[in-house]
Design a protein around this motif. Structure first.
Motif, PDB file in Angstrom:
ATOM      1  N   ALA A  34      40.610  85.269 -11.781  1.00 45.11           N
ATOM      2  CA  ALA A  34      40.560  84.979 -13.223  1.00 45.11           C
ATOM      3  C   ALA A  34      41.692  84.059 -13.648  1.00 45.11           C
ATOM      4  O   ALA A  34      41.546  83.280 -14.599  1.00 45.11           O
ATOM      5  N   ASN A  35      42.824  84.118 -12.952  1.00 43.59           N
ATOM      6  CA  ASN A  35      43.957  83.261 -13.302  1.00 43.59           C
ATOM      7  C   ASN A  35      43.661  81.786 -13.078  1.00 43.59           C
ATOM      8  O   ASN A  35      44.240  80.916 -13.731  1.00 43.59           O
ATOM      9  N   LEU A  36      42.747  81.501 -12.153  1.00 43.70           N
ATOM     10  CA  LEU A  36      42.395  80.109 -11.862  1.00 43.70           C
ATOM     11  C   LEU A  36      41.294  79.580 -12.771  1.00 43.70           C
ATOM     12  O   LEU A  36      40.968  78.385 -12.711  1.00 43.70           O
ATOM     13  N   ARG A  37      40.741  80.465 -13.617  1.00 44.46           N
ATOM     14  CA  ARG A  37      39.675  80.036 -14.540  1.00 44.46           C
ATOM     15  C   ARG A  37      40.064  80.340 -15.982  1.00 44.46           C
ATOM     16  O   ARG A  37      39.220  80.582 -16.833  1.00 44.46           O
ATOM     17  N   ILE A  38      41.346  80.284 -16.235  1.00 43.09           N
ATOM     18  CA  ILE A  38      41.856  80.616 -17.555  1.00 43.09           C
ATOM     19  C   ILE A  38      41.353  79.635 -18.614  1.00 43.09           C
ATOM     20  O   ILE A  38      41.047  80.022 -19.750  1.00 43.09           O
ATOM     21  N   ASP A  39      41.224  78.362 -18.272  1.00 39.01           N
ATOM     22  CA  ASP A  39      40.736  77.374 -19.244  1.00 39.01           C
ATOM     23  C   ASP A  39      39.287  77.653 -19.637  1.00 39.01           C
ATOM     24  O   ASP A  39      38.878  77.405 -20.777  1.00 39.01           O
ATOM     25  N   GLU A  40      38.507  78.157 -18.699  1.00 45.29           N
ATOM     26  CA  GLU A  40      37.117  78.522 -19.000  1.00 45.29           C
ATOM     27  C   GLU A  40      37.078  79.660 -20.030  1.00 45.29           C
ATOM     28  O   GLU A  40      36.289  79.634 -20.978  1.00 45.29           O
ATOM     29  N   PHE A  41      37.959  80.629 -19.862  1.00 45.44           N
ATOM     30  CA  PHE A  41      38.019  81.740 -20.821  1.00 45.44           C
ATOM     31  C   PHE A  41      38.518  81.254 -22.178  1.00 45.44           C
ATOM     32  O   PHE A  41      38.026  81.702 -23.230  1.00 45.44           O
ATOM     33  N   LEU A  42      39.470  80.344 -22.188  1.00 46.23           N
ATOM     34  CA  LEU A  42      39.959  79.804 -23.459  1.00 46.23           C
ATOM     35  C   LEU A  42      38.853  79.058 -24.203  1.00 46.23           C
ATOM     36  O   LEU A  42      38.817  79.049 -25.435  1.00 46.23           O
ATOM     37  N   GLY A  43      37.941  78.450 -23.447  1.00 48.53           N
ATOM     38  CA  GLY A  43      36.794  77.797 -24.085  1.00 48.53           C
ATOM     39  C   GLY A  43      35.889  78.801 -24.781  1.00 48.53           C
ATOM     40  O   GLY A  43      35.349  78.522 -25.864  1.00 48.53           O
ATOM     41  N   LEU A  44      35.725  79.980 -24.188  1.00 50.82           N
ATOM     42  CA  LEU A  44      34.931  81.031 -24.832  1.00 50.82           C
ATOM     43  C   LEU A  44      35.611  81.533 -26.098  1.00 50.82           C
ATOM     44  O   LEU A  44      34.956  81.796 -27.112  1.00 50.82           O
ATOM     45  N   LEU A  45      36.931  81.656 -26.050  1.00 46.90           N
ATOM     46  CA  LEU A  45      37.665  82.080 -27.248  1.00 46.90           C
ATOM     47  C   LEU A  45      37.508  81.060 -28.373  1.00 46.90           C
ATOM     48  O   LEU A  45      37.346  81.425 -29.543  1.00 46.90           O
ATOM     49  N   ALA A  46      37.565  79.790 -28.012  1.00 46.80           N
ATOM     50  CA  ALA A  46      37.418  78.756 -29.034  1.00 46.80           C
ATOM     51  C   ALA A  46      36.029  78.797 -29.665  1.00 46.80           C
ATOM     52  O   ALA A  46      35.866  78.513 -30.854  1.00 46.80           O
ATOM     53  N   ALA A  47      34.995  79.191 -28.874  1.00 44.86           N
ATOM     54  CA  ALA A  47      33.629  79.248 -29.405  1.00 44.86           C
ATOM     55  C   ALA A  47      33.371  80.512 -30.211  1.00 44.86           C
ATOM     56  O   ALA A  47      32.354  80.603 -30.910  1.00 44.86           O
ATOM     57  N   SER A  48      34.268  81.471 -30.167  1.00 40.51           N
ATOM     58  CA  SER A  48      34.025  82.746 -30.847  1.00 40.51           C
ATOM     59  C   SER A  48      34.365  82.730 -32.331  1.00 40.51           C
ATOM     60  O   SER A  48      33.972  83.642 -33.063  1.00 40.51           O
ATOM     61  N   GLY A  49      35.076  81.712 -32.799  1.00 40.64           N
ATOM     62  CA  GLY A  49      35.384  81.607 -34.223  1.00 40.64           C
ATOM     63  C   GLY A  49      36.202  82.792 -34.726  1.00 40.64           C
ATOM     64  O   GLY A  49      37.224  83.158 -34.139  1.00 40.64           O
ATOM     65  N   ASP A  50      35.717  83.422 -35.831  1.00 43.55           N
ATOM     66  CA  ASP A  50      36.432  84.551 -36.442  1.00 43.55           C
ATOM     67  C   ASP A  50      36.435  85.783 -35.547  1.00 43.55           C
ATOM     68  O   ASP A  50      37.218  86.711 -35.768  1.00 43.55           O
ATOM     69  N   LEU A  51      35.568  85.797 -34.562  1.00 44.40           N
ATOM     70  CA  LEU A  51      35.484  86.935 -33.657  1.00 44.40           C
ATOM     71  C   LEU A  51      36.657  86.979 -32.667  1.00 44.40           C
ATOM     72  O   LEU A  51      36.881  87.989 -32.013  1.00 44.40           O
ATOM     73  N   ARG A  52      37.415  85.897 -32.613  1.00 42.98           N
ATOM     74  CA  ARG A  52      38.478  85.792 -31.607  1.00 42.98           C
ATOM     75  C   ARG A  52      39.509  86.911 -31.735  1.00 42.98           C
ATOM     76  O   ARG A  52      39.985  87.433 -30.716  1.00 42.98           O
ATOM     77  N   GLU A  53      39.863  87.276 -32.934  1.00 43.41           N
ATOM     78  CA  GLU A  53      40.884  88.309 -33.132  1.00 43.41           C
ATOM     79  C   GLU A  53      40.431  89.674 -32.621  1.00 43.41           C
ATOM     80  O   GLU A  53      41.266  90.561 -32.423  1.00 43.41           O
ATOM     81  N   LYS A  54      39.136  89.842 -32.395  1.00 45.57           N
ATOM     82  CA  LYS A  54      38.625  91.122 -31.918  1.00 45.57           C
ATOM     83  C   LYS A  54      38.411  91.142 -30.406  1.00 45.57           C
ATOM     84  O   LYS A  54      37.968  92.147 -29.869  1.00 45.57           O
ATOM     85  N   ILE A  55      38.712  90.012 -29.743  1.00 40.49           N
ATOM     86  CA  ILE A  55      38.577  89.940 -28.284  1.00 40.49           C
ATOM     87  C   ILE A  55      39.944  90.225 -27.659  1.00 40.49           C
ATOM     88  O   ILE A  55      40.899  89.483 -27.860  1.00 40.49           O
ATOM     89  N   ARG A  56      40.006  91.310 -26.927  1.00 41.40           N
ATOM     90  CA  ARG A  56      41.276  91.709 -26.314  1.00 41.40           C
ATOM     91  C   ARG A  56      41.509  91.034 -24.966  1.00 41.40           C
ATOM     92  O   ARG A  56      42.618  90.606 -24.660  1.00 41.40           O
ATOM     93  N   ALA A  57      40.448  90.928 -24.154  1.00 36.73           N
ATOM     94  CA  ALA A  57      40.614  90.368 -22.806  1.00 36.73           C
ATOM     95  C   ALA A  57      39.279  89.867 -22.283  1.00 36.73           C
ATOM     96  O   ALA A  57      38.209  90.213 -22.811  1.00 36.73           O
ATOM     97  N   GLY A  58      39.376  89.046 -21.252  1.00 33.70           N
ATOM     98  CA  GLY A  58      38.192  88.575 -20.544  1.00 33.70           C
ATOM     99  C   GLY A  58      38.237  89.065 -19.115  1.00 33.70           C
ATOM    100  O   GLY A  58      39.226  88.861 -18.402  1.00 33.70           O
ATOM    101  N   ILE A  59      37.158  89.737 -18.681  1.00 35.68           N
ATOM    102  CA  ILE A  59      37.096  90.283 -17.322  1.00 35.68           C
ATOM    103  C   ILE A  59      36.145  89.419 -16.502  1.00 35.68           C
ATOM    104  O   ILE A  59      34.963  89.277 -16.852  1.00 35.68           O
ATOM    105  N   LEU A  60      36.661  88.835 -15.428  1.00 28.79           N
ATOM    106  CA  LEU A  60      35.818  88.025 -14.554  1.00 28.79           C
ATOM    107  C   LEU A  60      35.129  88.937 -13.552  1.00 28.79           C
ATOM    108  O   LEU A  60      35.778  89.629 -12.767  1.00 28.79           O
ATOM    109  N   VAL A  61      33.782  88.933 -13.571  1.00 28.93           N
ATOM    110  CA  VAL A  61      32.994  89.829 -12.733  1.00 28.93           C
ATOM    111  C   VAL A  61      32.424  89.048 -11.551  1.00 28.93           C
ATOM    112  O   VAL A  61      31.688  88.069 -11.742  1.00 28.93           O
ATOM    113  N   SER A  62      32.798  89.495 -10.350  1.00 29.92           N
ATOM    114  CA  SER A  62      32.282  88.891  -9.104  1.00 29.92           C
ATOM    115  C   SER A  62      32.512  87.381  -9.058  1.00 29.92           C
ATOM    116  O   SER A  62      31.744  86.648  -8.417  1.00 29.92           O
TER     117      SER A  62
END
Length: 338
Positions: free
Chosen positions: A231-259
């Motif tokens: 997950a540390n090597l795909r941090i920019d991908e997760f930041l892109g999801l946060l940017a797309a979440s809008g007002d929902l971002r404050e409610k996202i605590r973490a991103g878990i990379l599965v498999s």
């Protein structure tokens, strides 16, 4: 001579021929004149010129310059003292080494070469450190191995640089000597970019995914948080999801990379939102709409599955599941489940 032991030419002529080599040392013109008339005696004259030696007095005069410069050097202020101190120090250190005390002497006073260099004004009297943000100056000096017993003259800047580069927080570093007594260390630190949890340990990572330090300071608590292998090597991908979440971002605590394929969002309410591998941003947009219209994240749900496009599958908490089953049973006249 002929067969009767008589000379075929005048003795005076022979004397003049034998005397001609003396003219070789007198000048080039005489040499040329002699060679033209008597070429058979020219070669011996050249051999004599090669082995000629200067008189002893002239050889001594040629060495006068060296001895004069040596005397001038020894008369310079402080040279005699330094040489005397060096002599006694050398004798003392030799004796100390024989007695097994050399290591203790070096520990207390430094290497002999550094002692001599410091006496000549090449100590490490000033250290300038620039560029550090998270690292402390004392830590940099300790890792680099800088101490007042060293001399700038014999300081190994390449070795110091390699030691500092071994620090996870250091991205690049330069170490320069400014003679006679100043050392300059310029550090480029990796900036804290996100938090990464793996095997129960949370680390601060840089933008390139390199771990910087173990998370122990709450001032980094608001950094983006990812979990899982890679997950540390795909941090920019997760930041892109946060940017797309809008007002929902404050409610996202973490991103878990599965498999190492797709993301599951861990919300501050404890709900897990499973995103599809393909087009996860569209699923986040759907989640944002459901939250705005129905406050779905505040419901009694454990997880939301958005992996099927356009559909939402909710897994209720155990209490909510029991209550729902009881309501359905009552509605069908079957009674509550025990």
């Amino acid at each position: 001579m002929d067969g009767g032991r008589r000379l075929l030419r005048s003795v005076n002529g022979l004397d003049s021929a034998l005397a001609a080599p003396r003219a070789v040392f007198a000048g080039a013109s005489a040499h040329r004149a002699f060679s033209a008339a008597h070429s058979f005696v020219a070669a011996p004259a050249k051999r004599h010129s090669k082995v000629e030696k200067l008189p002893p007095r002239q050889r001594l005069r040629q060495n006068d310059g060296f001895w004069r410069r040596l005397v001038e050097f020894l008369n310079l202020p402080g040279v005699g003292i330094v040489l005397t101190v060096g002599l006694f120090a050398g004798v003392g250190l030799y004796g100390a080494q024989l007695n097994g005390q050399y290591a203790g002497f070096v520990h207390d006073h430094g290497h002999p070469r550094d002692i001599a260099a410091r006496a000549l004004g090449f100590g490490v009297d000033a250290v300038t450190i620039a560029g550090q943000i998270e690292l402390g100056e004392a830590q940099i000096l300790q890792v680099a191995g800088v101490n007042p017993l060293q001399s700038l003259l014999f300081l190994d800047v390449d070795d110091m640089r390699q030691k500092l580069l071994a620090l996870p927080l250091v991205k690049n570093v330069s170490v320069r000597k400014l003679f006679p007594d100043r050392l300059v260390i310029e550090v480029v630190e990796r900036q804290p970019y996100a938090l990464w949890q793996k095997d129960g340990t949370v680390s601060i990572i840089a933008a390139d995914g390199a771990p910087i330090d173990v998370f122990h300071d709450e001032k980094f608590a608001r950094l983006p948080f990812v979990v899982g292998e890679g997950a540390n090597l795909r941090i920019d991908e997760f930041l892109g999801l946060l940017a797309a979440s809008g007002d929902l971002r404050e409610k996202i605590r973490a991103g878990i990379l599965v498999s190492n394929r797709r993301w599951t969002l861990k919300m501050t309410s404890g709900v897990e939102v499973m995103l599809p591998e393909a087009d996860p941003k569209a699923a986040i947009a759907l989640l944002a709409r459901l939250e705005q219209e129905k406050n779905i994240l505040e419901k009694d749900v454990v997880s939301l599955d958005l992996r099927v496009p356009g559909k939402v599958y909710a897994r209720l908490t155990e209490e909510a599941a029991d209550a729902r089953e009881a309501r359905e049973a009552k509605a069908h006249g079957k009674g509550a489940r025990t």
